[in-house]
Design a protein around this motif. Structure first.
Motif, PDB file in Angstrom:
ATOM      1  N   SER A 201      47.534  31.247  25.270  1.00 54.70           N
ATOM      2  CA  SER A 201      47.664  31.331  26.719  1.00 54.70           C
ATOM      3  C   SER A 201      49.047  31.825  27.120  1.00 54.70           C
ATOM      4  CB  SER A 201      47.396  29.972  27.353  1.00 54.70           C
ATOM      5  OG  SER A 201      48.352  29.023  26.899  1.00 54.70           O
TER       6      SER A 201
ATOM      7  N   ALA B 180      49.061  35.587  27.060  1.00 52.02           N
ATOM      8  CA  ALA B 180      48.190  36.334  27.990  1.00 52.02           C
ATOM      9  C   ALA B 180      49.050  37.068  28.996  1.00 52.02           C
ATOM     10  CB  ALA B 180      47.242  35.386  28.706  1.00 52.02           C
ATOM     11  N   SER B 181      48.713  38.284  29.245  1.00 54.68           N
ATOM     12  CA  SER B 181      49.499  39.114  30.171  1.00 54.68           C
ATOM     13  C   SER B 181      49.245  38.687  31.603  1.00 54.68           C
ATOM     14  CB  SER B 181      49.151  40.589  29.991  1.00 54.68           C
ATOM     15  OG  SER B 181      47.798  40.808  30.342  1.00 54.68           O
TER      16      SER B 181
ATOM     17  N   VAL C 198      48.705  40.683  34.000  1.00 60.71           N
ATOM     18  CA  VAL C 198      47.642  41.523  34.561  1.00 60.71           C
ATOM     19  C   VAL C 198      46.277  40.905  34.302  1.00 60.71           C
ATOM     20  CG1 VAL C 198      46.560  43.791  34.481  1.00 60.71           C
ATOM     21  CG2 VAL C 198      49.042  43.586  34.300  1.00 60.71           C
ATOM     22  N   GLU C 199      46.059  40.439  33.084  1.00 56.85           N
ATOM     23  CA  GLU C 199      44.783  39.814  32.748  1.00 56.85           C
ATOM     24  C   GLU C 199      44.573  38.520  33.527  1.00 56.85           C
ATOM     25  OE1 GLU C 199      44.770  39.312  28.574  1.00 56.85           O
ATOM     26  OE2 GLU C 199      44.438  41.442  28.119  1.00 56.85           O
ATOM     27  N   ALA C 200      45.663  37.740  33.694  1.00 59.44           N
ATOM     28  CA  ALA C 200      45.553  36.497  34.455  1.00 59.44           C
ATOM     29  C   ALA C 200      45.207  36.783  35.920  1.00 59.44           C
ATOM     30  CB  ALA C 200      46.854  35.710  34.363  1.00 59.44           C
TER      31      ALA C 200
ATOM     32  N   LYS D 114      43.678  39.462  37.024  1.00 59.09           N
ATOM     33  CA  LYS D 114      42.302  39.974  37.066  1.00 59.09           C
ATOM     34  C   LYS D 114      41.291  38.839  36.967  1.00 59.09           C
ATOM     35  CE  LYS D 114      39.195  43.233  34.816  1.00 59.09           C
ATOM     36  NZ  LYS D 114      39.012  44.213  33.723  1.00 59.09           N
ATOM     37  N   LEU D 115      41.590  37.859  36.101  1.00 56.57           N
ATOM     38  CA  LEU D 115      40.698  36.717  35.970  1.00 56.57           C
ATOM     39  C   LEU D 115      40.658  35.904  37.255  1.00 56.57           C
ATOM     40  CD1 LEU D 115      38.881  34.915  34.250  1.00 56.57           C
ATOM     41  CD2 LEU D 115      40.946  33.738  33.435  1.00 56.57           C
TER      42      LEU D 115
ATOM     43  N   THR E 162      38.628  37.790  39.751  1.00 53.60           N
ATOM     44  CA  THR E 162      37.201  37.678  39.449  1.00 53.60           C
ATOM     45  C   THR E 162      36.647  36.329  39.889  1.00 53.60           C
ATOM     46  OG1 THR E 162      37.451  39.167  37.559  1.00 53.60           O
ATOM     47  CG2 THR E 162      35.482  37.787  37.613  1.00 53.60           C
TER      48      THR E 162
ATOM     49  N   GLU F  42      31.863  41.490  34.487  1.00 51.09           N
ATOM     50  CA  GLU F  42      32.138  42.737  33.779  1.00 51.09           C
ATOM     51  C   GLU F  42      32.796  43.764  34.692  1.00 51.09           C
ATOM     52  OE1 GLU F  42      31.762  43.122  30.617  1.00 51.09           O
ATOM     53  OE2 GLU F  42      30.795  41.170  30.281  1.00 51.09           O
ATOM     54  N   CYS F  43      32.296  43.861  35.929  1.00 50.30           N
ATOM     55  CA  CYS F  43      32.838  44.842  36.879  1.00 50.30           C
ATOM     56  C   CYS F  43      32.652  44.286  38.283  1.00 50.30           C
ATOM     57  CB  CYS F  43      32.129  46.191  36.722  1.00 50.30           C
ATOM     58  SG  CYS F  43      32.702  47.451  37.896  1.00 50.30           S
TER      59      CYS F  43
END
Length: 246
Positions: free
Chosen positions: A38, A41-42, A44-46, A48-49, A52, A129-130
């Motif tokens: 954790s 984790a970047s 950007v990914e956090a 994005k999550l 979402t 996914e998108c």
């Protein structure tokens, strides 16, 4: 509020909410990410999550209910679905349709509810996914619901219109029956008047015929009397004239 029933939509483990404490899971939720991973984790990914999860919460709001004096919240799952889970979704859908004895054709609220849950689960899987495709499917879902609601409103309006027309037709039928009875009574009265006038006409015609026969007989007697008188006068006249000539 009672705990929510089972749904085809995949949800996270329920958590209890408190005004001062952080949400506490109903049962120990296994951690799939170790502290070491954790931290790697970047951002950007956090982000994005988190985005979402926010989109999922907007599309499929968390379920809430009270139990044991506490408010429990269950958010929709943000974990991607595997191929086996998709196959399992189809099997669950078929099983629940059969279990709840949903009708295969025609209007069936049970079948509509189950397919709506399956569609929401598909939207959840696509959104993970998108997000853009998920939002597009959300528009499609809302449009379908609006169309179905419009058809339902139209159906209910047509039923109410049909009932009003049936009542009006029944009322008009009663009025027509009453009018028929009145007309039949009027016809009987007119037929009685016609019969009376016909009887009067027959009686008058009979009297006129008898009167005509009587007058003809009287006229014939007068003619016969006049002929006889004329003959007698002629004989007397000839008797007077004959001696004078001699």
């Amino acid at each position: 509020m009672i705990p929510p029933v089972n749904s085809l939509v995949k949800y996270e483990v329920p958590k209890v909410k408190s005004g001062h404490d952080k949400p506490k899971p109903l049962m120990d939720e296994p951690s799939s990410i170790s502290p070491s991973k954790s931290t790697k984790a970047s951002a950007v990914e956090a982000a994005k999550l988190q985005e979402t999860e926010e989109i999922l919460s907007a599309i499929l709001p968390p379920r809430e209910w009270n139990e044991g004096g506490q408010l429990w919240v269950q958010a929709v799952s943000s974990h991607p679905a595997t191929r086996l889970e998709v196959v399992g979704l189809k099997e669950q859908l078929d099983h629940r349709i059969q279990q709840r004895q949903a009708r295969e054709t025609g209007i069936c609220p049970v079948r509509r509810e189950l397919y709506s849950q399956a569609f929401d689960e598909i939207i959840r899987q696509i959104t993970i996914e998108c997000a853009e495709r998920g939002l597009l499917l959300l528009r499609v879902r809302d449009e379908i619901k609006m169309t179905l609601q419009a058809y339902q409103t139209l159906y209910e309006s047509s039923i109410a219109f049909g009932m009003r027309k049936a009542l009006q037709a029944e009322q008009g039928k009663s009025e027509m029956r009453k009018k028929i009875v009145d007309l039949e009574e009027t016809i009987k009265q007119q037929e009685k008047v016609i019969t009376d006038w016909k009887n009067k006409f027959d009686a008058l015609e009979k009297r006129e015929a008898e009167k005509r026969v009587s007058e003809q007989a009287k006229h014939a007697e007068e003619i016969q009397f006049l002929k006889k008188t004329n003959s007698q006068l002629k004989t007397q006249l000839e008797g007077i004239i004959a001696p004078t000539k001699k």
